[in-house]
Design a protein around this motif. Sequence first.
Motif, PDB file in Angstrom:
ATOM      1  N   ALA A  26       0.835  -1.205   0.000  1.00  0.00           N
ATOM      2  CA  ALA A  26       0.000   0.000   0.000  1.00  0.00           C
ATOM      3  C   ALA A  26       0.869   1.254   0.000  1.00  0.00           C
ATOM      4  O   ALA A  26       0.599   2.210  -0.744  1.00  0.00           O
ATOM      5  N   ALA A  27       1.923   1.267   0.824  1.00  0.00           N
ATOM      6  CA  ALA A  27       2.785   2.449   0.924  1.00  0.00           C
ATOM      7  C   ALA A  27       3.544   2.700  -0.374  1.00  0.00           C
ATOM      8  O   ALA A  27       3.574   3.827  -0.890  1.00  0.00           O
ATOM      9  N   ILE A  28       4.167   1.654  -0.914  1.00  0.00           N
ATOM     10  CA  ILE A  28       4.980   1.812  -2.127  1.00  0.00           C
ATOM     11  C   ILE A  28       4.116   2.239  -3.311  1.00  0.00           C
ATOM     12  O   ILE A  28       4.479   3.162  -4.063  1.00  0.00           O
ATOM     13  N   LEU A  29       2.988   1.586  -3.486  1.00  0.00           N
ATOM     14  CA  LEU A  29       2.124   1.925  -4.620  1.00  0.00           C
ATOM     15  C   LEU A  29       1.561   3.338  -4.481  1.00  0.00           C
ATOM     16  O   LEU A  29       1.454   4.072  -5.474  1.00  0.00           O
ATOM     17  N   THR A  30       1.203   3.732  -3.259  1.00  0.00           N
ATOM     18  CA  THR A  30       0.655   5.078  -3.038  1.00  0.00           C
ATOM     19  C   THR A  30       1.694   6.148  -3.341  1.00  0.00           C
ATOM     20  O   THR A  30       1.366   7.201  -3.904  1.00  0.00           O
ATOM     21  N   ILE A  31       2.948   5.896  -2.983  1.00  0.00           N
ATOM     22  CA  ILE A  31       4.018   6.871  -3.216  1.00  0.00           C
ATOM     23  C   ILE A  31       4.445   6.888  -4.683  1.00  0.00           C
ATOM     24  O   ILE A  31       4.672   7.959  -5.260  1.00  0.00           O
ATOM     25  N   ALA A  32       4.519   5.706  -5.284  1.00  0.00           N
ATOM     26  CA  ALA A  32       5.096   5.599  -6.626  1.00  0.00           C
ATOM     27  C   ALA A  32       4.109   5.883  -7.757  1.00  0.00           C
ATOM     28  O   ALA A  32       4.520   6.329  -8.837  1.00  0.00           O
ATOM     29  N   MET A  39      -6.632  10.550 -12.559  1.00  0.00           N
ATOM     30  CA  MET A  39      -6.630  10.073 -13.940  1.00  0.00           C
ATOM     31  C   MET A  39      -8.029  10.025 -14.556  1.00  0.00           C
ATOM     32  O   MET A  39      -8.239   9.392 -15.575  1.00  0.00           O
ATOM     33  N   GLU A  40      -8.973  10.687 -13.894  1.00  0.00           N
ATOM     34  CA  GLU A  40     -10.344  10.675 -14.412  1.00  0.00           C
ATOM     35  C   GLU A  40     -10.422  11.345 -15.781  1.00  0.00           C
ATOM     36  O   GLU A  40      -9.757  12.347 -16.031  1.00  0.00           O
ATOM     37  N   GLY A 230      -9.771  -0.759   3.533  1.00  0.00           N
ATOM     38  CA  GLY A 230      -8.873   0.378   3.349  1.00  0.00           C
ATOM     39  C   GLY A 230      -7.585  -0.013   2.652  1.00  0.00           C
ATOM     40  O   GLY A 230      -7.115   0.685   1.739  1.00  0.00           O
ATOM     41  N   PHE A 231      -6.993  -1.131   3.060  1.00  0.00           N
ATOM     42  CA  PHE A 231      -5.774  -1.601   2.402  1.00  0.00           C
ATOM     43  C   PHE A 231      -6.048  -2.010   0.956  1.00  0.00           C
ATOM     44  O   PHE A 231      -5.238  -1.742   0.060  1.00  0.00           O
ATOM     45  N   ALA A 232      -7.181  -2.656   0.731  1.00  0.00           N
ATOM     46  CA  ALA A 232      -7.534  -3.050  -0.633  1.00  0.00           C
ATOM     47  C   ALA A 232      -7.676  -1.817  -1.521  1.00  0.00           C
ATOM     48  O   ALA A 232      -7.208  -1.801  -2.669  1.00  0.00           O
ATOM     49  N   TYR A 233      -8.307  -0.771  -0.997  1.00  0.00           N
ATOM     50  CA  TYR A 233      -8.462   0.466  -1.774  1.00  0.00           C
ATOM     51  C   TYR A 233      -7.108   1.127  -2.009  1.00  0.00           C
ATOM     52  O   TYR A 233      -6.835   1.642  -3.109  1.00  0.00           O
ATOM     53  N   SER A 237      -6.385   1.687  -5.938  1.00  0.00           N
ATOM     54  CA  SER A 237      -6.405   3.038  -6.508  1.00  0.00           C
ATOM     55  C   SER A 237      -5.151   3.367  -7.318  1.00  0.00           C
ATOM     56  O   SER A 237      -5.260   3.786  -8.483  1.00  0.00           O
ATOM     57  N   PRO A 238      -3.937   3.196  -6.778  1.00  0.00           N
ATOM     58  CA  PRO A 238      -2.753   3.513  -7.593  1.00  0.00           C
ATOM     59  C   PRO A 238      -2.564   2.573  -8.784  1.00  0.00           C
ATOM     60  O   PRO A 238      -2.062   3.005  -9.824  1.00  0.00           O
ATOM     61  N   LEU A 239      -2.950   1.305  -8.635  1.00  0.00           N
ATOM     62  CA  LEU A 239      -2.849   0.396  -9.773  1.00  0.00           C
ATOM     63  C   LEU A 239      -3.740   0.870 -10.923  1.00  0.00           C
ATOM     64  O   LEU A 239      -3.322   0.879 -12.091  1.00  0.00           O
TER      65      LEU A 239
END
Length: 739
Positions: A26-32, A39-40, A230-233, A237-239
């Motif tokens: 979650a942390a890495i994907l949110t930051i990266a 992207m809407e 929350g973790f799933a979101y 979201s970043p994916l």
Amino acid sequence: MFNKLATFFAGKYTRWVTILIWVAAAAILTIALPPVGEMEKNNAPNLQADSPSVLADEMIKQYFPSGAGVPALIVWHREGGLTDADYASIQALTKELADNPLEAQGELIPLHFMPLTALQQFSSEDGSTLVQPVAFAEATETELLKENMEKIKELATAAAGADPFLVPIEGTTELSARISGPVGISIDATELFQNADFVLMAATVLLVLVLLLLIYRSPILAIIPLVGVGFAYAVTSPLLGWMAGEGWITVDSQAIAIMTVLLFGAGTDYCLFFITRFRQELTKESSRSAALVRAFKGASGAIAMSGFTVVLSLLALLIAKYGAYDRFAVPFSLAILIMMIASLTLIPALMSVIGRKSFYPFIPRTEEMEKERAAKKGQAHEVKAKRKTISDRVGKVVVSKPWTVTIACIAVLGVLAASSTGIKYTYDLLSSFPEDMPSREGFTVIQNNYAPGELAPVTVVVRDGETADLAGKLTALNEVDHVADPTVSEIDAAYSSFSVVLNINPYSQAAMDAIPHIRAAAEQALSDAGVAAAQEQVWIGGQTAEQYDTKVLTDRDNRVIMPVVIGLIAVLLLLYLRSVTATVYLIGTVLLSYVAALGLGWLILHHVMGFDAIQGAIPLYAFVFLIALGEDYNIFMISSIWQKRKTMPLLQAIREGVSETGSVITSAGLILAATFAVLATLPIQVLVQFGLITAIGVLMDTFIVRPFLVPAITAILGKHAFWPSKAIPAEDAKQVQYK
């Protein structure tokens, strides 16, 4: 395999590894990666590139470029009639825009050069309204268009001496103005959704938390599913944002809004399915690790099956040709897939760490643990009698009177399903926005003060039609009011454009039905004039033609996707249950509740909430969700019956299966229905309609199909419910009779 997986997630050290993996991901994907909200793309096309109206639009841009571009319609209105000063203000604005064009601004109608009498010809018949078009280049960013509209408002206010955009469109004799048309609608729609994601998520989280607290009365237990979601979101979201940034998928505000609801609703359900099983095992096992392994083994199959059912059903939207359907497929299916994985990995790890304290203050214990606890307190241990629950009573009724239950359920659902035959559909997207939205107010002013067809004329482009009596053929149609003089292309004189004004509402079903008649009349006129391959020389554009193409694609997607979804679910059920009979009635009951939900939803929307029609996309939206999510509950309940019938008579297995799964499925259904109902709080009518109908369908599955209809049919069929598999013969002869 199940034991090894459960042992890993519940292991003394590996449970922490599981939690750390989720935190790191979650942390890495949110930051990266960018969040999906950044992207809407809310103006993505819904029609195919080869749709007739899209091809017509391309022809208009190519051969009649003066009419190309995206228009903003400034709608000026004064009850009692526009004054000379009003016309002077309009001319002053036009001159300013002509002398100092805005960025990406296209050609203007030179209203400032016209004498007053000529300018008045542009107004409505009663002289109260004038529509001033300002075109902008195709694909102009919404943010730039918004800045341009703010500049136009400033210029218009300066020219009029007061802000006409704040004046009500009714109940006053002051000059009012609104910006409508594609530009105005795009800006308003973007602003409408600007804070919707956050508001919707906050409302959904709060609602789920309150419901979990009310149902389970355990603060820790109420938080655990939300942590999982929350973790799933945080991973999803970043994916999705990355995939959208790469151009692999397109996401819009509507898809994100529904995805959020789906993730919290369905995700909480999966967590509850596991947590409830874990709680049951804790009353039998003193070791929480052993209890977790047993819970994982008992619940993981049903959770995985339920998850894959929803994922595959949503992925079926990839074969849709209508853009709004296709844009739902990847975000929804990926969200459910990640949530399913979280419920089978992260949730067991969290439960292993917290253990029995998760259920505080109602901690589950084995009988031996209760005795020891009582002894430590110096109290005598009393064996508590098992309380009769509503689910126990329902199970007893179902197995004792299955025919009565089945007939009653089918009768109720059948009557409601019959109401769906009266549903009226609309394909006008503007009608789904709030009535007080500025662009819709401007649209309403135009609608009220111009002839119906002038609101959105149909554009007919023909090639080699110089000698054809095209205007005469089109005027002869019952739906046509008049046809304007043809415009010959300055690019290629072989092309001519005709503006066809209908005598009916151009957004009505009757207007859409007129499009094939207009095409046939135009082709006939060319054929009569000796034009070869006349059907290839006609292009029909305009908003009515776009709505007709929308209906054609929607109908096509309904015919294709609905059978595909049913087929996919049928295959999964056959693989999981190994029963043709059960597969048939599990799908049949959910289909019946889906149609009943449409019927009841229409009765409420039409007779209570005052909707004249529902959006044409609603049936497929509701179908995919209700069929897939409805089967979730059936699978979880029927899995319990299937497991129990291996060790007990079938009727007893049905009764205990209904009783065992009753509370958790009821809780899950209430939470899922409530989360979908949150959509009804948004100011978008299509989401109100979708949220209401889906919530109704979930409640029907929760309180009619799952506890009554499906187990009653299973009781009636007996051993035939397992065909071609066989029930245990020895047990068949010992069916328990319930009084």
